[in-house]
Write a protein that holds these residues in place. Sequence first.
Motif, PDB file in Angstrom:
ATOM      1  N   GLU A   1       0.830  -1.219   0.000  1.00  0.00           N
ATOM      2  CA  GLU A   1       0.000   0.000   0.000  1.00  0.00           C
ATOM      3  C   GLU A   1       0.860   1.264   0.000  1.00  0.00           C
ATOM      4  N   PHE A   2       1.846   1.327   0.871  1.00  0.00           N
ATOM      5  CA  PHE A   2       2.695   2.511   0.951  1.00  0.00           C
ATOM      6  C   PHE A   2       3.524   2.687  -0.316  1.00  0.00           C
ATOM      7  N   SER A   3       3.992   1.601  -0.905  1.00  0.00           N
ATOM      8  CA  SER A   3       4.820   1.736  -2.103  1.00  0.00           C
ATOM      9  C   SER A   3       3.992   2.159  -3.313  1.00  0.00           C
ATOM     10  N   GLN A   4       2.740   1.768  -3.352  1.00  0.00           N
ATOM     11  CA  GLN A   4       1.880   2.135  -4.474  1.00  0.00           C
ATOM     12  C   GLN A   4       1.316   3.548  -4.349  1.00  0.00           C
ATOM     13  N   LYS A   5       0.933   3.941  -3.139  1.00  0.00           N
ATOM     14  CA  LYS A   5       0.197   5.193  -2.960  1.00  0.00           C
ATOM     15  C   LYS A   5       0.937   6.247  -2.160  1.00  0.00           C
ATOM     16  N   GLY A   6       2.043   5.867  -1.508  1.00  0.00           N
ATOM     17  CA  GLY A   6       2.710   6.807  -0.617  1.00  0.00           C
ATOM     18  C   GLY A   6       1.981   6.867   0.712  1.00  0.00           C
ATOM     19  N   TYR A   7       2.597   7.526   1.672  1.00  0.00           N
ATOM     20  CA  TYR A   7       2.032   7.570   3.022  1.00  0.00           C
ATOM     21  C   TYR A   7       0.689   8.298   3.053  1.00  0.00           C
ATOM     22  N   GLY A   8       0.648   9.485   2.471  1.00  0.00           N
ATOM     23  CA  GLY A   8      -0.545  10.325   2.583  1.00  0.00           C
ATOM     24  C   GLY A   8      -1.809   9.717   2.001  1.00  0.00           C
ATOM     25  N   ALA A   9      -1.682   9.049   0.875  1.00  0.00           N
ATOM     26  CA  ALA A   9      -2.856   8.489   0.199  1.00  0.00           C
ATOM     27  C   ALA A   9      -3.179   7.069   0.657  1.00  0.00           C
ATOM     28  N   SER A  10      -2.331   6.502   1.490  1.00  0.00           N
ATOM     29  CA  SER A  10      -2.561   5.141   1.972  1.00  0.00           C
ATOM     30  C   SER A  10      -3.648   5.109   3.029  1.00  0.00           C
ATOM     31  N   SER A  11      -4.317   3.978   3.096  1.00  0.00           N
ATOM     32  CA  SER A  11      -5.425   3.823   4.034  1.00  0.00           C
ATOM     33  C   SER A  11      -5.262   2.544   4.850  1.00  0.00           C
TER      34      SER A  11
ATOM     35  N   ASP B   1       3.419   4.545  13.115  1.00  0.00           N
ATOM     36  CA  ASP B   1       4.254   3.447  13.613  1.00  0.00           C
ATOM     37  C   ASP B   1       4.374   2.335  12.579  1.00  0.00           C
ATOM     38  N   LEU B   2       3.280   2.037  11.911  1.00  0.00           N
ATOM     39  CA  LEU B   2       3.297   1.013  10.870  1.00  0.00           C
ATOM     40  C   LEU B   2       4.190   1.453   9.713  1.00  0.00           C
ATOM     41  N   TYR B   3       4.053   2.697   9.313  1.00  0.00           N
ATOM     42  CA  TYR B   3       4.884   3.229   8.232  1.00  0.00           C
ATOM     43  C   TYR B   3       6.368   3.182   8.602  1.00  0.00           C
ATOM     44  N   LEU B   4       6.684   3.604   9.807  1.00  0.00           N
ATOM     45  CA  LEU B   4       8.082   3.585  10.246  1.00  0.00           C
ATOM     46  C   LEU B   4       8.640   2.163  10.294  1.00  0.00           C
ATOM     47  N   ALA B   5       7.823   1.198  10.690  1.00  0.00           N
ATOM     48  CA  ALA B   5       8.261  -0.197  10.686  1.00  0.00           C
ATOM     49  C   ALA B   5       8.548  -0.661   9.257  1.00  0.00           C
ATOM     50  N   CYS B   6       7.749  -0.216   8.315  1.00  0.00           N
ATOM     51  CA  CYS B   6       7.978  -0.561   6.908  1.00  0.00           C
ATOM     52  C   CYS B   6       9.258   0.085   6.389  1.00  0.00           C
ATOM     53  N   VAL B   7       9.473   1.345   6.730  1.00  0.00           N
ATOM     54  CA  VAL B   7      10.698   2.035   6.305  1.00  0.00           C
ATOM     55  C   VAL B   7      11.918   1.344   6.919  1.00  0.00           C
TER      56      VAL B   7
END
Length: 69
Positions: A21-31, A55-61
Amino acid sequence: MNREEKNQQTKRRIMESALAEFSQKGYGASSVNTICAAQNISKGIIYHYFKTKDDLYLACVEECFQLLI
């Protein structure tokens, strides 16, 4: 399968869905709803492992950086 293995498997499913999700849409547009739907995971389970979307985003990064090292 013991409880620890089940927890790791669930967390892995969340991470895989979130990474996509984050790789396709980026953080802002992700749900979080889309992340849940992709793996048929409840929001409650996601928030059990990760307190916020941040927190989820940071774990992915962090995982991506670990793969690069």
